[in-house]
Design an enzyme around this catalytic site. Structure first.
Site, PDB file in Angstrom:
ATOM      1  CE  LYS A  57      -3.939  -2.231   2.150  1.00  0.00           C
ATOM      2  NZ  LYS A  57      -4.562  -2.702   3.380  1.00  0.00           N
ATOM      3  CD  GLN A 101      -3.687  -4.418   6.466  1.00  0.00           C
ATOM      4  OE1 GLN A 101      -3.515  -3.462   5.724  1.00  0.00           O
ATOM      5  NE2 GLN A 101      -4.332  -5.504   6.072  1.00  0.00           N
ATOM      6  CG  ASP A 124     -10.594  -0.379   4.929  1.00  0.00           C
ATOM      7  OD1 ASP A 124     -10.455  -0.757   3.760  1.00  0.00           O
ATOM      8  OD2 ASP A 124     -10.064  -0.951   5.903  1.00  0.00           O
TER       9      ASP A 124
END
Ligand code: NAP
Length: 297
Positions: A57, A101, A124
């Site tokens: 990422k 995460q 997200d």
């Protein structure tokens, strides 16, 4: 009669194309508004798979000209410290997107984190506000993997209007948002789950079949309508005789590619789209926060 193999939906190439377009938009944003989108990624603990994702990422964020901020915390970090960091990032003008995460260690509540991240920095797309906006058909940030699934289906089929879509799986992370997105594309949508009966027959009516279950090779050729577009979200590690793990999807690709019209592979299908969509969402969040129209991609 010779059977024709399904077209391989090349998630890597489609994700690269999206990143190229995003890079151009980032350049324009810098030129026209002097803004460089910044994504903050928080990793708690040292789960090897999560470390690989976070590295990828960070690298891809920088490659398209965005700023990448990484916060690595030890596995025994108290829950309150993680929540405090999220609050700090919520308040920081220099941060446009926040991603923690998952999974986080057991002593930390994933749900508390999801609900604490400011909805306009929730790249997200998991905050109940963004999930609600998706359900209401209002613009918001949409969770990355579902967005990637629908982009793959559209790249392959174009207009999805009127098609029968079946999704196996009803998680908040994948199944439900995929269903909402396909409904928005005017599909007729059916969701299957662990209590559904006659799944094989329901799936066999699908023009678009999305498998998001977490069961290796579950979807067999007999479940798939001839010519259907099959999107395989599953990521399953299966032990091999050699002792090395192999990555397989939820779809028995060897069988299904003899019947389907197109199939997204594992790896190389939905996976690469997930990070590209995270970058898409970071650009969208930056535009939302600065009252700038999100460029058409
Ligand atoms: P999840 O939260 O475990 O949800 C799995 C869903 O599958 C549930 O809705 C469950 O039904 C359903 N299910 C389980 N067994 C079933 C069966 N025998 N028949 C029909 N439905 C069944 O998993 P998830 O987070 O949605 O992820 C699904 C898969 O996608 C996993 O392999 C995951 O690793 C992968 N994934 C990939 C990406 C990517 O970037 N490529 C991203 C996220 C997830 P119930 O609700 O009834 O329990």
């Amino acid at each position: 009669m010779t059977s024709q193999q399904a077209v391989r939906i090349d998630g890597k190439a489609i994700a690269q194309n999206l990143r190229d377009q995003l890079a151009k938009s980032v350049e324009t944003l810098q030129k026209d508004h002097d803004i460089t989108p910044a994504l903050a990624v928080v990793l708690v603990g040292a789960d090897p798979a999560s470390e690989v994702y976070v590295r990828a990422k960070g690298k891809q964020t920088q490659e398209i000209g965005m700023k990448s901020l990484e916060f690595k915390l030890p596995a025994d970090t108290p829950e309150q410290d993680v929540l405090d960091l999220v609050e700090k990032l919520n308040a920081a003008d220099s941060v446009n997107g926040i991603l923690v995460q998952f999974p986080v260690p057991d002593h930390i509540s994933q749900q508390k984190i999801i609900e604490l991240i400011s909805p306009d920095k929730d790249v997200d797309g998991l905050h109940p506000m963004n999930a609600g906006k998706l359900a209401a058909g209002v613009e918001g940030l949409v969770s990355c993997t579902p967005l990637g699934c629908v982009m793959l289906a559209k790249a392959q089929l174009g207009d999805l209007s009127g098609l029968n879509a079946v999704i196996i799986g009803r998680s908040n992370l994948v199944g439900k948002p995929v269903a909402q997105l396909l409904l928005k594309e005017n599909c007729t949508v059916t969701i299957c789950h662990s209590r559904s009966k006659d799944i094989d027959q329901i799936c066999a009516r699908a023009d678009i079949l999305v498998a998001a279950v977490g069961r290796p090779n579950m979807v067999k050729a007999s479940w798939v309508k001839a010519g259907a577009c099959v999107i395989d979200v599953g990521i399953n590690r299966v032990a091999q005789a050699s002792g090395k793990d192999k990555l397989v999807g939820d779809v028995d690709a060897e069988q299904v590619r003899e019947v389907a019209g197109s199939l997204s592979p594992v790896p190389g299908g939905v996976g690469p789209m997930t990070i590209a969509c995270l970058l898409h969402n970071t650009l969208q969040a930056t535009c939302l926060q600065n009252d700038i129209l999100m460029p058409k991609l």
